[in-house]
Design an enzyme around this catalytic site. Structure first.
Site, PDB file in Angstrom:
ATOM      1  N   ASP A 192       0.859  -1.174  -0.053  1.00 59.86           N
ATOM      2  CA  ASP A 192      -0.158   0.269   0.107  1.00 59.86           C
ATOM      3  C   ASP A 192       1.026   1.336   0.134  1.00 59.86           C
ATOM      4  O   ASP A 192       1.581   1.371   0.915  1.00 59.86           O
ATOM      5  CB  ASP A 192      -0.848   0.122   0.924  1.00 59.86           C
ATOM      6  CG  ASP A 192      -1.910   1.422   0.893  1.00 59.86           C
ATOM      7  OD1 ASP A 192      -2.954   0.686  -0.369  1.00 59.86           O
ATOM      8  OD2 ASP A 192      -1.729   1.986   2.333  1.00 59.86           O
TER       9      ASP A 192
ATOM     10  N   GLU B  17      14.352 -15.582   0.652  1.00 58.35           N
ATOM     11  CA  GLU B  17      14.614 -16.432   1.517  1.00 58.35           C
ATOM     12  C   GLU B  17      13.972 -17.049   1.572  1.00 58.35           C
ATOM     13  O   GLU B  17      13.992 -18.768   1.362  1.00 58.35           O
ATOM     14  CB  GLU B  17      15.193 -15.749   2.776  1.00 58.35           C
ATOM     15  CG  GLU B  17      16.574 -15.396   2.833  1.00 58.35           C
ATOM     16  CD  GLU B  17      16.086 -14.690   4.595  1.00 58.35           C
ATOM     17  OE1 GLU B  17      15.401 -15.604   5.698  1.00 58.35           O
ATOM     18  OE2 GLU B  17      16.218 -13.782   4.340  1.00 58.35           O
TER      19      GLU B  17
HETATM   20  C1  GLC Z   1      -4.305   3.233  -0.511  1.00 58.09           C
HETATM   21  C2  GLC Z   1      -5.113   2.779  -0.375  1.00 58.09           C
HETATM   22  C3  GLC Z   1      -6.706   3.171  -0.065  1.00 58.09           C
HETATM   23  C4  GLC Z   1      -6.380   3.685   0.836  1.00 58.09           C
HETATM   24  C5  GLC Z   1      -4.536   5.039   1.484  1.00 58.09           C
HETATM   25  C6  GLC Z   1      -3.645   4.825   2.818  1.00 58.09           C
HETATM   26  O1  GLC Z   1      -4.184   3.966  -1.413  1.00 58.09           O
HETATM   27  O2  GLC Z   1      -5.936   1.658  -1.253  1.00 58.09           O
HETATM   28  O3  GLC Z   1      -7.860   2.469  -0.184  1.00 58.09           O
HETATM   29  O4  GLC Z   1      -7.010   4.435   1.614  1.00 58.09           O
HETATM   30  O5  GLC Z   1      -4.010   3.632  -0.010  1.00 58.09           O
HETATM   31  O6  GLC Z   1      -3.683   3.946   3.499  1.00 58.09           O
END
Ligand code: GLC
Length: 571
Positions: free
Chosen positions: A219, A268
């Site tokens: 993310d 790993e």
């Molecule tokens: C990413 C996720 C989204 C979230 C953001 C903050 O863009 O896909 O849903 O709100 O990160 O974590």
């Protein structure tokens, strides 16, 4: 008589080679756990719900499942605010459920990719709670970005950065210091200059690798490292710059050091654990070896995205330039060419994606006029949108590389654009000025059956209301119905498995085609997409494998209706 040593017995013939690098052409299905299937009737999807529906995903024909976060979280941003990275939120189940889900998936020949959120934690994470409690100057504050404010009494934020969800990217705490949060105030950004942060995340990686997962979606992969000194943007229109420019908080070159270290950890494990020594139910061989990282990295260009997938970094990165492209042959061809060119030097597969939990579903995007971006609040022409969405999907699934499918798109679901304000949960909606405030519309729980309290999602209603039209779009209503969108996806994924040229390689050979039409060949496979609003005539390239609409063929020519894709084989 001299005796010759007898020859060693020949090894048993291996009839089907193991497919290495499964991810290079994998179709990966995104499950949004709270909206997929609810096993306990609390109106919220859960891991047991996902586990119980794995056979559906196996039959659909996808290779892997990416699960959005299910970790312990106060849910200020639907789980992208993690309080404990090694625990499952009770709302979704527990670690035993996660274990059962991973095992069952593997037994069905499906891989599991979990979502890792390293840019920020929840404000309820132990580290952040301790940082608040221990006060200014304490070492625990260094794991986040705490700063004194500007102005006479420190009443102004430390710099001019804005939150992606709207408002300032800083919040002031009771003792007067401010902390940075690129997203909601409940999502404080980690300080990746602090060695403890890196150590902790490498340990979290190992925790889930030991649980047996096959990969991680990272993310905000472009956000971890901030420019030295957290410099002001200086009056620039930040929202316009986002995704179009390198920012002091996005796409900084320093992030790549983090991923080089992570790659060592993953490697790993790469060939650590092989899957069953034999074909799965439908004759597929597989191995859990070869785990992957996929980056959510919103960068200005596909060339910068390619930096994330250099050989010693991550494996895949989402292609948001493709997702953001309008339904237009010229533009599509340009982004396809540019993507393939950008990925070739680094040897990574291209990826293709049309929908996810952050953008308006493509059936609704394409129902609206071009140029509106990825957050659309009008239903548009539903029939047109669905026709284009089906054609767009066949185009996507014909391209070389790996493709992502977001739950419900295989049903042709539109975005729910008319959710009443009082049911909305997207934190960006409440912060007003930012991007992305309307993401609830693509997160409505999916329909499994024609009838029932929540169309088979669960026995206790659903956390967001489903429209009355959902029943007819359900899996039950579309199963076995020739021409339904669900059967189109099933057919496409079946053909993709059978035709080695689909998804393979790193290039396409463009064919001459009328205005508004894309035509390309890969080996014995030909894909033609008519993005124009009128029917067109093209050569009939061979035997039709699949089509998103009804075409007619005569005398070596084919007539393709508006907004249609056809797959041919020349074999
Ligand atoms: C990413 C996720 C989204 C979230 C953001 C903050 O863009 O896909 O849903 O709100 O990160 O974590």
């Amino acid at each position: 008589m001299s005796q010759q040593p007898s020859a060693a017995p020949a090894p048993a013939t291996v009839t089907v080679a193991r497919r290495r690098d499964w991810w290079r052409d994998a179709v990966i299905y995104q499950v949004y756990p709270r909206s997929f299937a609810d096993s306990n009737g609390d109106g919220m999807g859960d891991l047991e719900g996902v586990r119980s529906r794995l056979p559906y995903l196996r039959d659909l024909g996808v290779d892997a499942v990416w699960l959005s976060p299910f970790y312990a979280s106060p849910q200020a941003d639907a789980g992208y605010d993690v309080a404990d990275y090694r625990a499952v939120d009770p709302m979704f189940g527990n670690l035993l459920d996660a274990d059962a889900l991973i095992r069952d998936a593997h037994a069905l020949g499906l891989r599991i990719i979990v979502d890792l959120v390293p840019n920020h934690s929840s404000d309820q994470h132990e580290w952040f709670k301790r940082a608040l409690a221990e006060g200014p100057g304490s070492p625990s504050r260094d794991r986040y970005h705490f700063r004194p404010g500007k102005g006479e009494n420190g009443e102004l934020p430390p710099n001019d950065w804005e939150s992606i969800f709207g408002g300032p990217a800083w919040t002031r705490v009771a003792d007067g210091e401010w902390y940075l949060h690129l997203f909601a105030p409940e999502q404080p950004d980690f300080n990746w200059e602090h060695p403890a942060v890196g150590d902790e995340f490498r340990s979290i990686l190992r925790f889930w690798l030991d649980m047996g997962v096959d990969g991680f979606r990272i993310d905000v992969a472009h956000g971890l490292v901030k420019a030295e000194g957290l410099p002001d943007l200086g009056g620039a229109d930040q929202l316009k710059l986002l995704g179009n420019d390198v920012m002091p908080f996005f796409d900084q070159d320093g992030v790549h050091d983090v991923y080089r270290q992570w790659r060592h950890v993953l490697d790993e494990y790469a060939e650590n654990e092989l899957g069953p020594e034999g074909p799965s139910a439908e004759g597929r061989w597989w191995a859990t070896g070869g785990r992957i990282f996929v980056a959510e990295a919103w960068t200005p260009t596909v060339e910068r995205t390619a930096n994330y997938v250099r050989p010693d970094e991550l494996h895949q990165a989402f292609n948001f330039q493709y997702l953001s492209t309008d339904w237009d042959a010229k533009e599509l061809r340009a982004v396809i060419d540019r993507t393939l060119e950008a990925m070739r030097p680094v040897g990574a597969p291209a990826t293709w994606v049309l929908s996810n939990h952050d953008v308006t579903r493509h059936a609704t995007r394409f129902a609206n006029p071009p140029g509106l971006g990825t957050q659309i609040r009008t239903a548009g022409d539903r029939e047109l949108g669905l026709r284009r969405a089906r054609a767009a999907t066949l185009l996507m699934l014909a391209l070389p590389g790996s493709a992502y499918v977001y739950q419900g798109e295989e049903l042709g679901l539109p975005d729910v654009v008319d959710l009443p304000d009082e049911v909305r949960q997207d934190p960006a909606y409440f912060r007003g000025a930012g991007q992305d405030g309307f993401r609830d519309g693509c997160r409505v729980p999916i329909p499994w059956t024609r009838e029932g309290s929540s169309y088979g999602f669960g026995s206790g209603g659903s956390w967001l209301p489903q429209p009355a039209s959902w029943g007819e779009l359900s899996i039950e209503a579309q199963t076995g119905v020739a021409g339904s969108t669900l059967e189109l996806y099933r057919g496409a994924l079946r053909v993709r498995r059978e035709q080695a040229d689909l998804g393979a390689g790193d290039a396409v050979e463009w064919l001459r085609a009328p205005e508004g039409v894309l035509a390309f060949r890969r080996g014995e496979f030909v894909c033609v997409t008519n993005t124009s609003g009128e029917s067109v005539t093209t050569p009939a390239y061979g035997r039709v494998l699949l089509a998103s609409g009804e075409l007619t063929e005569a005398d070596g020519e084919a007539k393709l209706p508006a907004d249609t894709t056809v797959w041919w084989t020349t074999a």
